[in-house]
Every structure is written in structure tokens, then in C-alpha cells.
Design a protein around this motif. Structure first.
Motif, short mmCIF file in Angstrom:
data_model
loop_
_atom_site.label_atom_id
_atom_site.label_comp_id
_atom_site.label_asym_id
_atom_site.label_seq_id
_atom_site.Cartn_x
_atom_site.Cartn_y
_atom_site.Cartn_z
N GLY A 154 -8.47 -0.70 8.71
CA GLY A 154 -8.16 -2.08 8.34
C GLY A 154 -6.99 -2.23 7.40
N LEU A 155 -6.45 -1.13 6.92
CA LEU A 155 -5.30 -1.17 6.03
C LEU A 155 -4.14 -0.43 6.68
CD1 LEU A 155 -6.96 -0.40 2.59
CD2 LEU A 155 -6.22 -2.61 3.47
N PRO A 156 -2.97 -0.90 6.60
CA PRO A 156 -2.58 -2.18 6.03
C PRO A 156 -2.97 -3.34 6.94
CG PRO A 156 -0.65 -1.09 6.92
CD PRO A 156 -1.81 -0.14 7.08
N ALA A 157 -3.14 -4.49 6.34
CA ALA A 157 -3.43 -5.71 7.09
C ALA A 157 -2.11 -6.38 7.46
CB ALA A 157 -4.28 -6.66 6.24
N GLU A 158 -2.19 -7.36 8.33
CA GLU A 158 -0.99 -8.10 8.74
C GLU A 158 -0.26 -8.64 7.51
OE1 GLU A 158 1.06 -10.71 11.86
OE2 GLU A 158 -0.80 -9.66 12.27
N GLY A 159 1.03 -8.39 7.46
CA GLY A 159 1.84 -8.87 6.34
C GLY A 159 1.94 -7.90 5.18
N ASP A 160 1.09 -6.88 5.15
CA ASP A 160 1.17 -5.89 4.08
C ASP A 160 2.38 -4.99 4.28
OD1 ASP A 160 -1.19 -6.83 3.00
OD2 ASP A 160 -2.42 -5.15 3.71
N ILE A 161 2.86 -4.45 3.19
CA ILE A 161 3.97 -3.50 3.21
C ILE A 161 3.38 -2.12 2.97
CG2 ILE A 161 6.10 -2.78 2.07
CD1 ILE A 161 6.28 -5.76 1.11
N ARG A 162 3.82 -1.14 3.74
CA ARG A 162 3.37 0.23 3.54
C ARG A 162 4.56 1.08 3.11
NH1 ARG A 162 -0.20 3.97 7.61
NH2 ARG A 162 -0.19 5.83 6.31
N VAL A 163 4.39 1.79 2.03
CA VAL A 163 5.43 2.67 1.51
C VAL A 163 4.86 4.08 1.48
CG1 VAL A 163 6.79 3.26 -0.54
CG2 VAL A 163 6.49 0.86 0.11
N THR A 164 5.60 5.01 2.04
CA THR A 164 5.19 6.42 1.99
C THR A 164 6.06 7.13 0.98
OG1 THR A 164 4.44 6.40 4.29
CG2 THR A 164 4.92 8.56 3.30
N LYS A 165 5.42 7.73 -0.02
CA LYS A 165 6.15 8.43 -1.07
C LYS A 165 6.04 9.93 -0.85
CE LYS A 165 2.42 8.62 -4.43
NZ LYS A 165 2.12 8.65 -5.86
N ARG A 166 6.98 10.65 -1.44
CA ARG A 166 7.00 12.10 -1.35
C ARG A 166 7.12 12.75 -2.73
NH1 ARG A 166 8.44 9.96 3.19
NH2 ARG A 166 8.00 11.01 5.15
N HIS A 167 7.01 11.91 -3.74
CA HIS A 167 7.04 12.35 -5.14
C HIS A 167 5.89 11.68 -5.87
CE1 HIS A 167 10.83 14.54 -5.11
NE2 HIS A 167 11.23 13.63 -4.23
N TRP A 168 5.75 11.93 -7.15
CA TRP A 168 4.66 11.35 -7.91
C TRP A 168 4.73 9.83 -7.93
CZ3 TRP A 168 4.24 14.67 -12.98
CH2 TRP A 168 3.74 15.93 -12.66
N GLY A 169 5.88 9.29 -8.22
CA GLY A 169 6.02 7.85 -8.36
C GLY A 169 6.38 7.16 -7.05
N LEU A 219 0.86 -1.18 0.00
CA LEU A 219 0.00 0.00 0.00
C LEU A 219 0.89 1.23 0.00
CD1 LEU A 219 -2.28 -1.40 2.76
CD2 LEU A 219 -2.97 -1.04 0.41
N VAL A 220 0.62 2.14 -0.91
CA VAL A 220 1.42 3.35 -1.03
C VAL A 220 0.55 4.55 -0.70
CG1 VAL A 220 2.80 4.78 -2.58
CG2 VAL A 220 2.85 2.28 -2.81
N ASN A 221 1.04 5.36 0.22
CA ASN A 221 0.38 6.63 0.49
C ASN A 221 1.39 7.74 0.24
OD1 ASN A 221 1.93 6.07 2.85
ND2 ASN A 221 0.71 7.52 3.98
N VAL A 222 0.92 8.96 0.30
CA VAL A 222 1.80 10.11 0.09
C VAL A 222 1.69 11.02 1.30
CG1 VAL A 222 0.04 11.41 -1.21
CG2 VAL A 222 2.44 11.95 -1.52
#
Length: 139
Positions: A39-54, A3-6
Motif C-alpha cells: 500500500g506504500l507509496p500511495a497515489e501522489g506520494d514521492i518515493r526517494v531511494t537513498k544510498r547513504h545515511w541521509g 517515503l524514503v527507502n535505502v
């Protein structure tokens, strides 16, 4: 699942700052902007926080995927022509197989969305519906 958020620092010091004719955010949005649904992220999910478009730029996304042996990704998102397209280009350049969930992706600009799905994404991967993607995963 990844899951990617910004998000940006409260002072906006890490906002992308390149000069452009149509600048993006000039100040950091409120912290709630980067929250994921309950409920997100769920157990085992990876969370990535971005600071740019991609999602690959300035993050450990590529490292997290490669360590797990991931070679194909499914992309969906809320900014087809900006975030999703930037992430897709980087994924393709890093030799990932890319599948686009067309009915799980949107953009505030309908023409830009149509251009990405009609002209760009077919060159970078496969465009499918979520039903087709789920069926392929179940097979």
C-alpha cells in the motif's frame, strides 16, 4: 508524503566505502531489504531511494520538496542516530523546519536514540508525539 527507502546495487558497488573503525554493510543486502510495506507509496506520494545515511545526500529530495513549496518536514524512521539524524542535520542546514515524531522513531541502540532525542534534535527542530503532530495538521 515522501517515503524514503535505502537500496544498493546487487554487486554492492554503490555501498558507502569510507574507511572507519566500525564499518557498516560490506555487501549489499537482499533486494527485499528495500521494499516498502503493501500500500506504500500511495497515489501522489514521492518515493526517494537513498544510498547513504541521509535522505538528502545524492538524491533529489531537496528538489522535490522545494518544487512543491515545502518548508517544514516531519521525520520518523528506524535508525534514529544514523539515518534520521543525518537527514535531520541536512534538512536543518537547508533551512527546513523540522519536527521529529518521537514515538514513530526507533534505533537498535537505546543510548544513541536517547542522545539524539535529548541532545541533538531539540537543537534542530521540535520534538513531538505523533498525536501532537496529527492534531497540529488537523488544526
Amino acid at each position: 508524503m515522501v517515503l524514503v527507502n535505502v537500496a544498493w546495487s546487487p554487486d554492492g558497488g554503490d555501498l558507502p566505502g569510507a574507511e572507519s573503525d566500525l564499518p557498516g554493510l560490506l555487501t549489499a543486502p537482499p533486494a527485499a531489504f528495500s521494499e516498502l510495506p503493501a500500500g506504500l507509496p500511495a497515489e501522489g506520494d514521492i518515493r526517494v531511494t537513498k544510498r547513504h545515511w541521509g535522505a538528502f545526500t545524492g538524491t533529489d529530495l531537496d528538489l522535490q520538496l522545494r518544487r512543491r513549496g515545502v518548508t517544514r518536514i516531519v521525520l520518523a524512521g528506524i535508525s534514529t542516530s544514523i539515518g534520521v539524524e543525518s537527514t535531520a542535520r541536512a534538512a536543518w542546514e537547508n533551512s527546513y523546519g523540522v519536527v521529529f515524531a518521537e514515538d514513530a522513531t526507533t534505533d537498535m541502540d537505546a543510548d544513541a536514540h536517547a542522545h539524539s532525542f535529548g541532545k541533538i534534535f531539540p537543537r534542530l527542530g521540535r520534538v513531538r508525539s505523533t498525536a501532537e503532530i496529527i492534531a497540529a495538521l488537523d488544526a
